[in-house]
Design an enzyme around this catalytic site. Structure first.
Site: not given
Length: 391
Positions: A69-70, A156, A184, A205-206, A242, A334
């Protein structure tokens, strides 16, 4: 036993995704190679692209694979800004909101510092929802100077669903492209690229039960993007490098399952979320829900419960719960070990203190009633101990 209530940060891989990925890990072949092994790898990639396109209602050629996403947010923001300003040097303004993820806010700051962009972070209401009138005023003040609009699909931290449709309608009147970070949203609420009218959409994906390190920017074919990475010209020549065939196979499987099961998933986790919120507030009566309230649940993500606990430090609560095997997250970032108030809560009008006393509990496909029960049992003593430490 660990109680995992941080699915908004990452969620366990779905069995279908793990199976699809591991089935390709031992395969040889670069998808850009012309021999048989290369063609087989390319076939896996293109079939995965087609699965994602079908699930999101876009064209396969509009799916540009990234590392997550970033990278997709950076490609959308920088690539669109450079392309639009290159075609018209007067297009220097970018309109976004003060509650975006740092994957959007930090590239916008970089564009301001390094590329002369004029970024306007528009206000939100007490639910973290974009003030649509403020967007309209910002556009109509000088529409020819706006390079793009970026508005997240769902927040988020507090789970608020943003008025993406309203933003698209305003932008369309002036031919301004709209990017949305839907990281999200996918799998939690319906996400339809073509129907939404956006020009670029970020996913990863995660967050949906796929592997780490893979995502995509869905970008309209007619939209010009300047690449961030130059090299072999893969992915429409806007994202060289790749291609990770096994990760893409797992990613596509996760997208397919998440979209197919979205409605049932939303119903199940929303019921768990509502039970969590009501029972936590029964135990800690001055706790409060940030963002849309339960009676406005159609305006927030089904698995999000962002709660404030007065007279507590969110970091203290997090660590005390962690010691009991309950994992969640704070509503703040943080930096160098120093708690910082959440920029989202500050934008919603919270004080610095209120922006530090919050926890985000986020539910996902592995969440159970037992998870909620464990949190409810633990939260009273944990809050009391955190408050004692403050006195």
């Amino acid at each position: 036993m660990t109680v995992y209530l941080d699915h908004a940060a990452t969620t366990p891989m779905l069995p279908a995704a793990a199976e699809a990925m591991t089935a390709r890990l031992a395969d040889v072949g670069n998808p850009s190679s012309l021999h048989a092994s290369g063609r087989q790898a390319r076939r896996v990639v293109e079939e995965s692209r087609e699965k994602i396109a079908q699930a999101l209602n876009c064209r396969p050629g509009e799916v540009v694979f990234t590392s997550g996403g970033t990278e997709a947010d950076n490609l959308a923001l920088k690539g669109l800004f450079w392309a639009r300003r290159g075609a018209d040097p007067g297009r220097t303004r970018i309109l976004s909101t003060a509650v975006e993820h740092h994957a959007v806010l930090d590239p916008l700051h970089w564009l301001t510092e390094r590329e002369g962009a004029e970024v306007e972070l528009l206000p939100v209401d007490q639910r973290a929802r974009l003030e649509v009138d403020a967007l309209r005023e910002a556009v109509e003040r000088d529409p020819d100077s706006v390079a793009l609009i970026s508005l997240m699909w769902a927040n988020n931290e507090v789970g608020t669903l943003e008025p993406v449709g309203d933003a698209v309608e305003i932008a369309a009147e002036h031919g301004i492209p709209v990017h949305t970070d839907a990281v999200q949203a996918l799998g939690s609420v319906p996400v339809d690229f073509a129907a939404s009218g956006v020009d670029a959409l970020t996913l990863t994906g995660h967050k949906i039960g796929g592997p780490f390190g893979v995502g995509a920017l869905v970008v309209a074919r007619e939209l010009d993007l300047v690449p961030l990475v130059h090299g072999g010209g893969q992915e429409r020549d806007v994202r060289s490098g790749t291609i990770d065939t096994p990760a893409i196979a797992g990613f596509a499987a996760a997208v397919e399952v998440a979209v197919k099961q979205q409605a049932d998933h939303a119903t199940r986790v929303a019921a768990l979320r509502d039970d969590l919120v009501r029972r936590v507030i029964e135990v800690v009566p001055d706790a409060h829900l940030h963002g849309p309230q339960l009676e406005q649940s159609h305006e927030r993500l089904p698995g999000n419960a962002h709660l404030g606990f007065p007279d507590c430090e969110g970091d203290s609560l997090l660590m005390l719960l962690d010691a009991r095997g309950i994992e969640c997250s704070t509503g703040s970032a943080c930096s160098a070990g120093v708690p910082q108030p959440s920029h989202v809560l500050l934008a919603m009008g919270c004080t610095d203190e209120a922006a530090r006393h919050s926890l985000r509990f986020s539910l996902g496909h592995t969440s159970t009633q037992a998870d909620v029960d464990a949190l409810v049992e633990a939260i009273g003593p944990v809050v009391e101990r955190a408050r004692s430490a403050q006195r």
